[in-house]
Design a protein around this motif. Structure first.
Motif, PDB file in Angstrom:
ATOM      1  N   VAL A  79      18.045   0.780  -3.279  1.00 51.65           N
ATOM      2  CA  VAL A  79      17.173   1.584  -2.433  1.00 51.65           C
ATOM      3  C   VAL A  79      15.723   1.173  -2.631  1.00 51.65           C
ATOM      4  O   VAL A  79      14.946   1.067  -1.677  1.00 51.65           O
ATOM      5  N   THR A  80      15.346   0.890  -3.875  1.00 53.61           N
ATOM      6  CA  THR A  80      13.968   0.489  -4.171  1.00 53.61           C
ATOM      7  C   THR A  80      13.612  -0.803  -3.477  1.00 53.61           C
ATOM      8  O   THR A  80      12.559  -0.927  -2.835  1.00 53.61           O
ATOM      9  N   ALA A  81      14.482  -1.815  -3.620  1.00 57.43           N
ATOM     10  CA  ALA A  81      14.218  -3.109  -2.992  1.00 57.43           C
ATOM     11  C   ALA A  81      14.242  -3.000  -1.475  1.00 57.43           C
ATOM     12  O   ALA A  81      13.446  -3.641  -0.781  1.00 57.43           O
ATOM     13  N   ALA A  82      15.150  -2.190  -0.943  1.00 56.69           N
ATOM     14  CA  ALA A  82      15.211  -1.996   0.508  1.00 56.69           C
ATOM     15  C   ALA A  82      13.924  -1.356   1.015  1.00 56.69           C
ATOM     16  O   ALA A  82      13.412  -1.720   2.084  1.00 56.69           O
ATOM     17  N   ALA A  83      13.392  -0.397   0.266  1.00 56.11           N
ATOM     18  CA  ALA A  83      12.136   0.241   0.658  1.00 56.11           C
ATOM     19  C   ALA A  83      11.005  -0.782   0.709  1.00 56.11           C
ATOM     20  O   ALA A  83      10.170  -0.760   1.622  1.00 56.11           O
ATOM     21  N   GLY A  84      10.982  -1.676  -0.279  1.00 60.11           N
ATOM     22  CA  GLY A  84       9.958  -2.720  -0.278  1.00 60.11           C
ATOM     23  C   GLY A  84      10.079  -3.632   0.920  1.00 60.11           C
ATOM     24  O   GLY A  84       9.077  -4.022   1.529  1.00 60.11           O
ATOM     25  N   ARG A  85      11.303  -3.994   1.267  1.00 59.81           N
ATOM     26  CA  ARG A  85      11.511  -4.875   2.426  1.00 59.81           C
ATOM     27  C   ARG A  85      11.083  -4.197   3.722  1.00 59.81           C
ATOM     28  O   ARG A  85      10.498  -4.839   4.604  1.00 59.81           O
ATOM     29  N   LEU A  86      11.376  -2.898   3.835  1.00 62.82           N
ATOM     30  CA  LEU A  86      11.088  -2.173   5.074  1.00 62.82           C
ATOM     31  C   LEU A  86       9.669  -1.594   5.123  1.00 62.82           C
ATOM     32  O   LEU A  86       9.267  -1.039   6.140  1.00 62.82           O
ATOM     33  N   HIS A  87       8.955  -1.701   3.983  1.00 64.72           N
ATOM     34  CA  HIS A  87       7.591  -1.173   3.877  1.00 64.72           C
ATOM     35  C   HIS A  87       7.558   0.340   4.115  1.00 64.72           C
ATOM     36  O   HIS A  87       6.698   0.863   4.838  1.00 64.72           O
ATOM     37  N   VAL A  88       8.532   1.031   3.525  1.00 67.17           N
ATOM     38  CA  VAL A  88       8.570   2.492   3.561  1.00 67.17           C
ATOM     39  C   VAL A  88       8.809   2.984   2.144  1.00 67.17           C
ATOM     40  O   VAL A  88       9.054   2.198   1.225  1.00 67.17           O
ATOM     41  N   SER A  89       8.768   4.292   1.940  1.00 65.96           N
ATOM     42  CA  SER A  89       8.989   4.851   0.612  1.00 65.96           C
ATOM     43  C   SER A  89      10.480   4.888   0.280  1.00 65.96           C
ATOM     44  O   SER A  89      11.340   4.838   1.166  1.00 65.96           O
ATOM     45  N   GLN A  90      10.782   4.984  -1.023  1.00 61.35           N
ATOM     46  CA  GLN A  90      12.172   5.115  -1.449  1.00 61.35           C
ATOM     47  C   GLN A  90      12.797   6.383  -0.867  1.00 61.35           C
ATOM     48  O   GLN A  90      13.964   6.389  -0.471  1.00 61.35           O
ATOM     49  N   ALA A 141      12.130   7.731   1.923  1.00 58.02           N
ATOM     50  CA  ALA A 141      12.422   7.507   3.343  1.00 58.02           C
ATOM     51  C   ALA A 141      13.752   6.779   3.507  1.00 58.02           C
ATOM     52  O   ALA A 141      14.551   7.109   4.394  1.00 58.02           O
ATOM     53  N   VAL A 142      14.003   5.773   2.639  1.00 58.34           N
ATOM     54  CA  VAL A 142      15.278   5.054   2.692  1.00 58.34           C
ATOM     55  C   VAL A 142      16.426   5.997   2.366  1.00 58.34           C
ATOM     56  O   VAL A 142      17.456   6.016   3.057  1.00 58.34           O
TER      57      VAL A 142
END
Length: 302
Positions: A22-33, A35-36
Motif C-alpha cells: 500500500v505504501t509503495a502504491a501510494a507513492g506511485r499514485l502520488h496519493v496518501s496511504q 487514500a489507497v
C-alpha cells in the motif's frame, strides 16, 4: 451491465498488484496511504469480496478470486492510457505516440540524434521514452512499451528486426591492470570485483558464453540494476564488468573507461528492434523500428 468500479479503483488495483505494498502504491499514485486503503476498501465493498491478501515473503498479492480482475486491469490500463495520449496528440497535430524502451541497458545517447535525423520520416509521430529493465518481451506484452531496442537473443514471441552487431567487452578504468591488454581470458577475472546489472544470468550473454564454460568466478559480484551506475563505479576504479561496447561508448569516448576484448575472437552481441508479433505493416511502431534500423544500422551512427 455497467462496471461497479471506477477508473481510480483500477489504477489502485494495478499499483498494489505491481508493488505488493500500500505504501509503495501510494507513492506511485502520488496519493496518501489512507487514500489507497480507502479505495481498496471501497472496491471490495462494491464487488463483495477481498481483492488482496498479505503474504509474508511477497507482500500484498491478489486473492485467487481477484487474479483475473487484476490481470485484466493490467492489460486495459496501458491501452487506455495510450488511447488518451494518442487522442490528445492527434488534436495537437500528432497522429500517434510510440513508446520506446531499451532492454537491459539504460543507454539513451543515440535517441536525440536519431529523433533529429528521422524527424521528417516520422512526421506526426511522438517518441516517448519508457524504462523497461531486463524484460523487454514482458513489457511489450503488457503494453508498457510499443518498441524495444534490445541486445542479445530475443525472448518470447516478439517480432525481431536486426539493427547492428556490437561486442561484449571487459570494461575497466583506464589505469586498471587489465586495461592495456588486447584481450583477456576468463581466468583474468578471478581476482576482480565484478559488477552486473541482472540477478539471474541472461541467456546468450557473458556468463553463459564466457565465464561458465571456464568454471571461473570473479572474487566478488555486486548487482547494480542500472548500467549507468555500473559505468560510474568502474570509472572510479571500484571494479570491472563485461558490457556492450556501444552502450558504454559515451564513457569510452571521453576516456573515462577502457574496453578489452573477451577472448581472442571476442564476443559478438546483436542488437534488435522488438515489436509485438501482431504489429501491422503500417503501424507507427513499425515505422519507427524501420527508421531505427536505417539509422543505427549505418556504421557511422552505431
Amino acid at each position: 451491465m455497467s462496471s461497479r468500479l471506477e477508473m481510480h479503483h483500477y489504477e489502485t488495483i494495478v499499483a498494489v498488484s505491481d508493488t505488493g505494498s500500500v505504501t509503495a502504491a501510494a507513492g506511485r499514485l502520488h496519493v496518501s496511504q489512507s487514500a489507497v486503503s480507502h479505495r481498496l476498501a471501497e472496491a471490495e465493498r462494491r464487488l463483495g469480496g477481498r481483492l488482496f491478501e498479505r503474504r509474508p515473503s511477497r507482500g500484498m498479492q491478489p486473492t485467487p478470486a481477484a487474479l483475473a480482475l487484476c490481470q485484466a486491469a493490467h492489460r486495459a490500463m496501458p491501452d487506455l492510457g495510450r488511447a488518451e495520449r494518442d487522442f490528445m496528440r492527434s488534436v495537437g497535430g500528432t497522429t500517434a505516440t510510440v513508446r520506446i524502451g531499451v532492454g537491459s541497458y539504460d543507454c539513451y545517447h543515440w535517441l536525440a540524434p536519431f529523433a533529429a535525423a528521422a524527424s521528417e520520416r516520422l512526421e506526426g509521430l511522438l517518441l516517448e521514452l519508457v524504462v523497461i529493465g531486463d524484460a523487454p518481451a514482458q513489457r511489450l506484452a503488457d503494453g508498457t512499451a510499443d518498441l524495444v531496442l534490445a541486445p542479445g537473443p530475443a525472448q518470447g514471441t516478439s517480432e525481431t528486426l536486426h539493427v547492428f552487431t556490437d561486442e561484449l567487452v571487459l570494461v575497466t578504468h583506464p589505469g586498471h591492470r587489465l586495461a592495456s591488454r588486447s584481450w583477456i581470458g576468463p581466468e583474468a577475472l578471478a581476482e576482480e570485483d565484478y559488477f552486473t546489472y541482472n540477478r539471474q544470468p541472461s541467456p546468450g550473454f557473458e556468463y553463459e558464453r564466457f565465464l561458465r564454460p571456464s568454471g571461473v568466478s570473479p572474487r566478488t559480484i555486486t548487482v547494480l540494476e542500472q548500467t549507468g551506475a555500473i559505468a560510474e563505479m568502474i570509472a572510479a576504479d571500484f571494479g570491472v564488468s563485461i558490457l556492450s561496447r556501444w552502450a558504454m561508448s559515451p564513457w569510452m569516448d571521453t576516456g573515462r573507461l577502457t574496453a578489452v576484448r573477451c577472448g581472442r575472437s571476442g564476443l559478438e552481441l546483436e542488437w534488435s528492434a522488438l515489436m509485438r508479433a501482431e504489429t501491422d505493416d503500417d503501424a507507427p511502431e513499425r515505422q519507427v523500428a524501420n527508421a531505427i534500423v536505417a539509422w543505427l544500422g549505418d556504421p557511422k551512427n552505431s
